[in-house]
Design a protein around this motif. Structure first.
Motif, short mmCIF file in Angstrom:
data_model
loop_
_atom_site.label_atom_id
_atom_site.label_comp_id
_atom_site.label_asym_id
_atom_site.label_seq_id
_atom_site.Cartn_x
_atom_site.Cartn_y
_atom_site.Cartn_z
N VAL A 115 29.85 74.03 13.31
CA VAL A 115 31.09 74.73 12.99
C VAL A 115 32.27 73.93 13.52
CG1 VAL A 115 32.43 76.85 13.34
CG2 VAL A 115 29.95 76.97 13.05
N ALA A 116 33.26 73.65 12.65
CA ALA A 116 34.54 73.09 13.09
C ALA A 116 35.37 74.24 13.63
CB ALA A 116 35.24 72.40 11.94
N LEU A 117 35.96 74.07 14.82
CA LEU A 117 36.62 75.19 15.48
C LEU A 117 38.08 75.37 15.09
CD1 LEU A 117 35.08 74.91 19.06
CD2 LEU A 117 34.53 76.56 17.28
N LYS A 118 38.76 74.33 14.68
CA LYS A 118 40.19 74.44 14.38
C LYS A 118 40.48 73.80 13.02
CE LYS A 118 41.52 74.35 19.27
NZ LYS A 118 42.31 73.63 20.32
N PRO A 119 40.53 74.60 11.94
CA PRO A 119 40.23 76.04 11.89
C PRO A 119 38.73 76.26 11.90
CG PRO A 119 40.72 75.24 9.70
CD PRO A 119 40.94 74.08 10.62
N SER A 120 38.33 77.50 12.21
CA SER A 120 36.91 77.82 12.31
C SER A 120 36.27 77.89 10.93
CB SER A 120 36.73 79.16 13.04
OG SER A 120 35.36 79.47 13.15
N GLN A 121 35.34 76.98 10.67
CA GLN A 121 34.61 77.01 9.41
C GLN A 121 33.31 76.24 9.55
OE1 GLN A 121 37.67 74.73 7.05
NE2 GLN A 121 35.89 73.53 6.45
N THR A 122 32.27 76.76 8.91
CA THR A 122 30.96 76.12 8.94
C THR A 122 30.99 74.86 8.07
OG1 THR A 122 29.81 78.22 9.31
CG2 THR A 122 28.51 76.39 8.41
N PHE A 148 25.47 75.72 16.94
CA PHE A 148 24.65 76.89 17.24
C PHE A 148 23.22 76.62 16.80
CE2 PHE A 148 28.97 78.48 16.58
CZ PHE A 148 29.18 79.16 17.78
N VAL A 149 22.27 76.97 17.69
CA VAL A 149 20.86 76.72 17.41
C VAL A 149 20.10 78.04 17.55
CG1 VAL A 149 18.89 75.26 17.95
CG2 VAL A 149 21.20 74.45 18.47
N ASN A 150 19.37 78.41 16.51
CA ASN A 150 18.67 79.69 16.49
C ASN A 150 17.20 79.51 16.13
OD1 ASN A 150 20.94 81.89 16.62
ND2 ASN A 150 21.67 80.36 15.16
N LYS A 151 16.36 80.26 16.84
CA LYS A 151 14.94 80.35 16.49
C LYS A 151 14.44 81.71 16.95
CE LYS A 151 10.40 78.18 16.88
NZ LYS A 151 10.21 78.21 15.40
N ASN A 189 28.95 78.61 25.55
CA ASN A 189 29.87 77.47 25.64
C ASN A 189 31.06 77.55 24.69
OD1 ASN A 189 28.65 75.57 27.63
ND2 ASN A 189 26.89 75.75 26.28
N ASN A 190 31.07 78.56 23.83
CA ASN A 190 32.16 78.65 22.86
C ASN A 190 32.93 79.97 22.98
OD1 ASN A 190 31.88 76.12 21.11
ND2 ASN A 190 29.78 76.88 21.24
N GLN A 203 38.84 81.68 18.28
CA GLN A 203 37.66 80.84 18.00
C GLN A 203 36.43 81.30 18.77
OE1 GLN A 203 40.58 79.85 19.39
NE2 GLN A 203 40.34 77.95 20.57
N SER A 204 36.57 82.33 19.64
CA SER A 204 35.42 82.86 20.37
C SER A 204 34.55 83.77 19.52
CB SER A 204 35.92 83.66 21.59
OG SER A 204 36.74 82.89 22.43
N THR A 205 35.10 84.29 18.42
CA THR A 205 34.39 85.33 17.67
C THR A 205 33.10 84.82 17.02
OG1 THR A 205 35.74 84.91 15.70
CG2 THR A 205 36.53 86.59 17.23
N THR A 206 33.05 83.56 16.64
CA THR A 206 31.84 83.03 16.00
C THR A 206 30.63 83.18 16.92
OG1 THR A 206 33.12 81.42 14.73
CG2 THR A 206 30.77 81.01 14.96
N GLU A 207 30.80 82.79 18.18
CA GLU A 207 29.68 82.89 19.13
C GLU A 207 29.39 84.34 19.49
OE1 GLU A 207 27.67 80.70 22.72
OE2 GLU A 207 29.83 80.38 22.61
N LEU A 208 30.43 85.14 19.70
CA LEU A 208 30.21 86.53 20.07
C LEU A 208 29.48 87.30 18.97
CD1 LEU A 208 33.59 87.34 21.84
CD2 LEU A 208 31.33 87.11 22.90
#
Length: 294
Positions: A115-122, A148-151, A189-190, A203-208
């Motif tokens: 994800v690019a944070l500024k602006p926030s976009q995948t 972000f890493v998910n399993k 971390n984000n 930009q915190s909302t993506t992780e939250l």
């Protein structure tokens, strides 16, 4: 193809003859007039399908030659790009690494989102290899990124890095995932706050939101949200600030539907540093929000 990089195309050329390779570049909202790459890349034969190597120094294309019969003869040609053309090509830089289990070191297949944070976009979604744990992705533009890493069965991992293309070096991030179990903890971390403030930055909302999904998929687990600071300022002020930041994160989760009795917010100020407060970089690491399964 990234819009700030040259775009190569094949056109019929009336001067050199045959099909030639041209280059056009983005200029604002328009593209420049295609320019013939010229000799020695183009000749009286047909040149098509140019491929540029990641370092921007060499190229490969298909040379199509008439045989005097029904079909043309194709030959793969390797060239060293002229310096004038190399100067217009941005070398490709990669984000890469290996995903493993933090306890067993087993290689893992996991879902990764860049994800690019500024602006926030995948900017990319991809998988690590099930056998080797390896992943790779192209970094197209400079700026701040979150990874972000998910399993399933693991606490998601979030990483933050500032990528500068001026160095043109690959970014290597090896990732260890913690199994979801009692006392497992992870740094978020984000999560971002302004200096001496506790309001969450956008930009915190993506992780939250990813944390919300994780908690909803594990409804029997309770968590502690803990705030931490560096050693700059008064101890009492740092303690209060860390408490307010942890509470702010908790409020976000509750507003997203997580039961308040499943969340505990604590502030520890500067009492539990992640690393010694011996440099600005270390102090940045100590200013953090952690999540722990209870």
């Amino acid at each position: 193809m990234p819009m700030d990089k040259p775009y190569f195309l094949v056109l019929k050329d009336t001067q050199m003859g045959g099909l030639d390779l041209f280059m056009s570049q983005k200029q604002g909202i328009n593209w420049s007039v295609p320019q013939n790459l010229g000799y020695p890349i183009n000749t009286q034969d047909d040149q098509v399908a140019l491929f540029i190597t990641a370092d921007g120094q060499k190229g490969y294309y298909s040379l199509e030659q008439d045989t005097g019969e029904r079909y043309k003869k194709s030959k793969l040609v390797e060239i060293t790009l002229p310096n004038s053309l190399q100067a217009k090509i941005q070398a490709t830089t990669y984000l890469k690494g290996i995903v493993t289990d933090a306890k067993t070191q087993q290689k893992l297949s996991a879902e990764l989102e860049l994800v690019a944070l500024k602006p926030s976009q995948t900017v990319g979604k991809f998988l690590s290899d099930a056998k080797t744990g390896q992943y790779i992705s192209v970094l197209n533009t400079s700026g701040e990124y979150a990874l972000f890493v998910n399993k399933q069965g693991y606490f998601f991992k979030s990483l933050h890095f500032d990528f500068s293309q001026t160095h043109a070096l690959d970014k290597v991030l090896n990732i260890s995932l913690e199994p979801i179990q009692k006392d497992a903890k992870e740094i978020l971390n984000n999560i971002f706050f302004a200096t001496n403030q506790w309001d969450l930055q956008p930009q915190s909302t993506t992780e939250l939101d990813k944390l919300v999904v994780l908690l909803k998929s594990n409804p029997t687990l309770s968590v502690e949200i803990s705030g931490h600071t560096d050693d700059v300022g008064k101890d009492a002020d740092n303690l209060i600030l860390s408490q307010k930041r942890a509470k702010e994160v908790m409020n976000y989760l509750v507003n997203k539907g997580i039961p308040s009795n499943k969340i505990k917010a604590e502030g520890y100020g500067e009492t539990k540093p992640f690393v010694p407060n011996t440099s600005d970089e270390n102090r940045k690491l100590n200013r953090r929000i952690e999540v722990k399964f209870l």
